[in-house]
Design an enzyme around this catalytic site. Structure first.
Site, mmCIF file in Angstrom:
data_model
loop_
_atom_site.group_PDB
_atom_site.id
_atom_site.type_symbol
_atom_site.label_atom_id
_atom_site.label_comp_id
_atom_site.label_asym_id
_atom_site.label_seq_id
_atom_site.Cartn_x
_atom_site.Cartn_y
_atom_site.Cartn_z
ATOM 1 N N ASP A 1 10.706 -4.221 -34.081
ATOM 2 C CA ASP A 1 9.611 -4.415 -33.117
ATOM 3 C C ASP A 1 9.693 -5.759 -32.421
ATOM 4 O O ASP A 1 8.688 -6.324 -32.031
ATOM 5 C CB ASP A 1 8.257 -4.245 -33.823
ATOM 6 C CG ASP A 1 8.065 -5.251 -34.944
ATOM 7 O OD1 ASP A 1 9.029 -5.931 -35.327
ATOM 8 O OD2 ASP A 1 6.920 -5.353 -35.433
ATOM 9 N N ASP B 1 7.217 -10.492 -30.883
ATOM 10 C CA ASP B 1 6.941 -9.380 -31.803
ATOM 11 C C ASP B 1 5.919 -8.508 -31.083
ATOM 12 O O ASP B 1 4.820 -8.936 -30.766
ATOM 13 C CB ASP B 1 6.375 -9.957 -33.110
ATOM 14 C CG ASP B 1 5.862 -8.879 -34.062
ATOM 15 O OD1 ASP B 1 5.264 -7.898 -33.616
ATOM 16 O OD2 ASP B 1 6.053 -9.050 -35.271
ATOM 17 N N LYS C 1 3.684 -15.278 -44.339
ATOM 18 C CA LYS C 1 2.251 -15.254 -43.959
ATOM 19 C C LYS C 1 1.381 -16.035 -44.946
ATOM 20 O O LYS C 1 0.466 -15.487 -45.557
ATOM 21 C CB LYS C 1 1.752 -13.810 -43.850
ATOM 22 C CG LYS C 1 2.565 -12.997 -42.852
ATOM 23 C CD LYS C 1 1.982 -11.652 -42.534
ATOM 24 C CE LYS C 1 2.877 -10.869 -41.607
ATOM 25 N NZ LYS C 1 3.836 -9.997 -42.260
#
Ligand code: GDD
Ligand code: MG
Length: 326
Positions: A106, A214, A157
């Site tokens: 992606d 992204d 993250k």
């Protein structure tokens, strides 16, 4: 050269568009999103792309086929259960070259993969990650490296680490022998498990400059669309004098107002007095007379009735409105 592309995700943040169409097969301007990636990979010598599929593999195959003429050939592998980003690569082991590119499916990018390959060979790494500088790293994998490009830490993250940083661009070069060590048959994350496990043991990275995005949310879908139409990414696309892309077989009434910023897809009909701006009308959708569509993505076959106003909406096939011959 070979690339494995991870395309098993569900694309939840682009629902309802991704209920029936996997993200790599969604139309971006005038072609499936994945075609931008294969074009980019082809420019760096990739001849074969393995698509590691999970979600909607048949739809993926019907949209993408064997690949574009002159571009890399596409091969499909389908996981029966979710294996995670490293598990999916491990699953492909028997099909992999000794050294290959692996990518998140992606990302819309034009980074220098050849430079990454060169560094990988020079360091003798087992894995090399392409990194990209962003202002807010919190929704990405943050990567700390030393002056030789050795990875010191990979933090996926981490809510405690926000602000600018070098993030994992989802663009890797991997050695098959390193992938062979991943335990087969269970879910393994490349970001949370595999990279931390080889940190200090042949894991390298390098910052790459150029275009990178992204493509996961409607906002990014729009940004990517305007970046393509306005020439910020290397590719060929046909636009009119207002910078709008209108498919050759779309029927746009001469008394409709299109743009600034719009994509009118194949088989689309726009009636007299209609206004379309900041929006993408996907294939076979219809906008009736005097209707207004602003800042919206109108899914395949969706019909906006005469006089209606649609603003800031993402309408998927079979989701909202009257769906015609979808
Ligand atoms: N085959 C397969 N199987 N593919 C998968 C699986 C799986 O189980 N899980 C995820 N994928 C694919 C997705 O389709 C997507 O193309 C890619 O792997 C990454 O998954 P995302 O869900 O999009 O992850 P992200 O965007 O939150 O984070 C990743 O990308 C960032 C850059 O865009 C991580 O790699 C981050 O570290 C990175 O910064
Ligand atoms: Mg992503």
């Amino acid at each position: 050269m070979q690339a494995l592309v991870l395309v098993g995700g569900r694309g939840t943040r682009l629902r309802p568009l991704t209920y029936e169409t996997p993200k790599p097969a969604l139309t971006l301007v005038d072609r499936p999103f994945l075609n931008y990636m294969t074009e980019w990979l082809g420019r760096h010598g990739v001849e074969e792309v393995i698509l590691a599929c999970g979600f909607l593999p048949d739809e993926m195959r019907s949209v993408l086929g064997d690949g574009e003429p002159g571009g890399p050939k596409l091969k499909y592998l389908v996981e029966e259960e979710t294996l995670g980003t490293a598990g999916a690569i491990r699953f492909a082991l028997d099909h992999l070259d000794e050294r290959f590119f692996a990518l998140n499916g992606d990302v819309l990018a034009d980074l220098d993969l050849t430079a990454l390959w060169k560094q990988h060979e020079e360091t003798g790494a087992r894995a090399t990650l392409g990194l990209y500088k962003v202002e807010d790293s919190s929704s990405y994998g943050l990567v700390d490296i030393d002056e030789d490009g050795q990875v010191l830490q990979f933090s996926e993250k981490d809510p405690d680490r926000t602000g600018p940083g070098l993030i994992n661009a989802g663009t890797y070069i991997l050695e098959r022998e390193a992938i062979a060590e991943i335990p087969p048959g269970r879910e393994v994350s490349i970001e949370k498990e595999f990279y931390p496990s080889i940190t200090g043991k042949g894991l390298y990275a390098r910052e790459l400059e150029g275009y990178w995005m992204d493509f996961g949310t409607p906002e990014r879908y729009f940004d990517a669309t305007w970046d393509i139409l306005e020439g910020r990414i290397q590719t060929e696309v046909v636009t009119n004098s207002d910078g709008v892309h209108i498919a050759p077989d779309a029927e746009v009434d001469p008394n409709a107002t299109i743009g600034p910023r719009a994509v009118i897809g194949p088989g689309v009909k726009v009636g007299p007095g209609a206004r379309v701006n900041g929006s993408v009308l996907l294939d076979r959708s219809e906008v009736g007379a005097n209707a207004t569509v602003e800042a919206s993505i109108i899914g395949p076959g969706v019909n906006i009735a005469a006089g209606d106003t649609v603003g800031d909406e993402v309408l998927g096939k079979n989701q909202v409105g009257e769906v015609i011959n979808a």
